[in-house]
Write a protein that holds these residues in place. Structure first.
Motif, mmCIF file in Angstrom:
data_model
loop_
_atom_site.group_PDB
_atom_site.id
_atom_site.type_symbol
_atom_site.label_atom_id
_atom_site.label_comp_id
_atom_site.label_asym_id
_atom_site.label_seq_id
_atom_site.Cartn_x
_atom_site.Cartn_y
_atom_site.Cartn_z
ATOM 1 N N THR A 1 0.866 -1.194 0.000
ATOM 2 C CA THR A 1 0.000 0.000 0.000
ATOM 3 C C THR A 1 0.895 1.234 0.000
ATOM 4 O OG1 THR A 1 -0.153 0.328 2.388
ATOM 5 C CG2 THR A 1 -1.708 -1.231 1.434
ATOM 6 N N THR B 1 1.392 3.328 4.505
ATOM 7 C CA THR B 1 2.256 2.641 3.544
ATOM 8 C C THR B 1 2.838 1.404 4.219
ATOM 9 O OG1 THR B 1 2.789 4.721 2.452
ATOM 10 C CG2 THR B 1 4.324 2.904 2.097
ATOM 11 N N LEU C 1 -7.822 -4.229 1.653
ATOM 12 C CA LEU C 1 -7.041 -5.209 0.882
ATOM 13 C C LEU C 1 -7.958 -6.226 0.194
ATOM 14 C CD1 LEU C 1 -4.107 -5.985 3.370
ATOM 15 C CD2 LEU C 1 -4.095 -4.410 1.436
ATOM 16 N N VAL D 1 -3.244 0.461 -3.713
ATOM 17 C CA VAL D 1 -3.276 -0.822 -2.979
ATOM 18 C C VAL D 1 -3.060 -1.936 -3.991
ATOM 19 C CG1 VAL D 1 -4.590 -2.333 -1.463
ATOM 20 C CG2 VAL D 1 -5.000 0.120 -1.392
ATOM 21 N N LEU E 1 -2.052 5.154 1.479
ATOM 22 C CA LEU E 1 -3.457 4.749 1.511
ATOM 23 C C LEU E 1 -4.250 5.623 2.492
ATOM 24 C CD1 LEU E 1 -5.659 2.564 0.864
ATOM 25 C CD2 LEU E 1 -4.756 1.277 2.791
#
Lengths: 243, 235
Positions: A9, A26, A52, A63, A12
């Motif tokens: 990520t 991250t 996710l 992502v 995010l």
């Protein structure tokens, strides 16, 4: 060494009704490793897991799961991922085996061994028993069985040892380590610090929706005399390492 | 889609609904005989014309069955859709690698088909038994013809489709509020309103067809919105 990232990520962010609960998050998880996700209640662990899995859409940021965009390729990701998010829910009137069979039918898998999987999570000989008769610990084990029965490449487990007794926790730890040996990547969260320390290859600390540090258990041992508890309290309360 | 429908049935089961349909069939059959016998009980009463022809008797039963099946269907939609898309169960549903629209589509097809088919079969059994006994021991003063039976079936088919369509409309309210009670209350209100319209125009088939067409348009709009909502849903 060139390592493949299974989860990645970048910056995010996720907001609910204008309030940002995840921001500038991250993190990265390498293939074949166990990544422990630590944070206080409400820090954003479950929200990140849901993003996710495509259950939530990110407000901002990138992502990537199994090399694919989590929103655009959600179904492909779900096929190759096993998950246990929050308290596992089942069809109470059906048996454990029937619940797993329904999961397999939805996953499009025909050749999985339900009895073997149940035995693997410590539920041998209860396949025919209705889930309504299961204890909290048995449900948790069944939830783990459902997450791994279709042999996923990535396992996302939110508090997987919740409700398990010390024996169960030890068994699950061994199971996760065995699965890692077979090349499965595991991303798990837990409130039990020692559990994460013993299981994870890498630990991510999330505070107020941001992963503030990624560290290995070895590095914690070297830097913090009081072990993971000392490290966690310092990082979470101070927002920075004990330097 | 067939596989998804069979999985829905496997997960939730239909036994309870089969029992409900059987009970409704038995009660409505008794009710039909009761309606047919009313003019004989009071031959001097002149306001009982509604119960003196096969056409109006069967339409009356169809209208009452429609209300019952809309409510039954709303209960099924509550269980199969509203409950599954509310709260934590939606997390499980969305964790399967199956297009969300296809899962919802399977649920809607399953409940709609069950409602229409079960109401139609219920009517066939009721009218079948009633017309056989009427042929042997007539209660109703009207003349029984083969066309009466077929027109009853045609009317039954229209009302069966209408009950399926109206239950989809009631689902929209329940889904919007994420509430089982809202779904059922909406079904009761919608079916009662339609029941009043139908009862006032009981022998006009064009009204039935008109309401059916309007219902289909409303159901299509509802489904378009539901699919969009499910696609955008975050759990």
């Amino acid at each position: 060494m060139n390592t493949e990232l299974v989860v990645s990520t970048k910056q995010l962010a996720k907001a609910f009704h204008g309030k940002e609960v995840i921001h500038d998050c991250t993190m990265s998880v390498e293939r074949g490793t166990i990544y422990g996700f630590l944070g206080k209640n409400g820090a954003g662990k479950t929200t990140v897991f849901k993003i996710l899995l495509g259950l939530l859409k990110p407000s901002m940021g990138e992502v990537t799961v199994l090399g694919m965009d989590s929103v655009k390729n959600n179904l492909d990701i779900l096929k190759r991922t096993g998950s246990l998010i929050e308290t596992p829910l089942f069809y109470e009137h059906l048996s454990a085996a029937e619940n797993l069979q329904i999961h397999l039918d939805y996953m499009g898998i025909t050749n999985a061994d339900i009895d073997e999987t149940l035995a693997m999570v410590g539920l041998p000989k209860v396949g025919a028993q209705p889930v309504s008769t299961f204890s909290l610990g048995m449900r948790q084990r069944l939830g783990i069985a459902r997450a791994l029965i279709h042999k996923p490449e990535l396992l996302i487990l939110d508090e997987p040892v919740n409700g398990l007794d010390p024996v169960g926790i030890k068994e699950m730890r061994e199971l996760f380590c065995n699965m890692k040996q077979t090349g499965i990547t595991i991303l798990l969260s837990s409130h039990i610090l020692s559990e994460i320390e013993q299981t994870a290859d890498r630990i991510g600390i999330i505070v107020d929706g941001t992963v503030i540090q990624e560290i290995t258990p070895q590095e914690i041992k070297e830097q913090y005399a009081g072990g993971i508890e000392d490290y966690f309290m310092t990082v979470v309360n101070g927002g920075k390492g004990n330097e | 889609m067939n596989k998804l429908i069979s999985l829905e049935i496997k997960r939730n089961g239909l036994k309870t609904y089969h029992t409900a349909v059987l009970i409704v069939t038995a009660i409505m059959l008794c009710f039909l005989y009761l309606l047919a016998v009313i003019p004989k009980l009071d031959p001097t009463e002149t306001d009982l014309g509604l119960f003196m022809t096969y056409n109006s008797l069967t339409n009356l039963i169809n209208i009452i069955c429609m209300v019952i099946f809309v409510i039954l269907s709303s209960v099924m939609f509550s269980k199969f859709v509203v409950e599954e898309y509310s709260g934590k169960r939606a997390v499980l549903l969305f964790s399967y690698p199956v297009d969300r629209k296809r899962i919802l589509g399977a649920k809607v097809i399953m409940v709609f088909s069950y409602t229409v088919i079960s109401m139609f079969l219920c009517g066939v059994v009721i009218f079948g038994i009633f017309f056989i006994t009427e042929n042997l021991f007539p209660i109703c003063a009207d003349t029984l013809k083969l066309t009466t039976f077929f027109s009853s079936l045609l009317s039954l088919l229209c009302y069966s489709l209408l009950s399926g369509v109206l239950s989809i409309v009631s689902l929209w309210f329940g889904f919007w509020k994420k509430s089982i009670s809202t779904t059922i209350v909406a079904a009761v209100i919608i079916s009662t309103v339609v029941c009043q319209i139908m009862a006032a125009t009981i022998t006009y088939y064009s009204i039935v067809l008109g309401v059916l067409v309007l219902g289909v348009i409303a159901a299509a709009l509802v489904l378009k919105d539901l699919f969009h909502r499910v696609e955008q849903m975050e759990v």
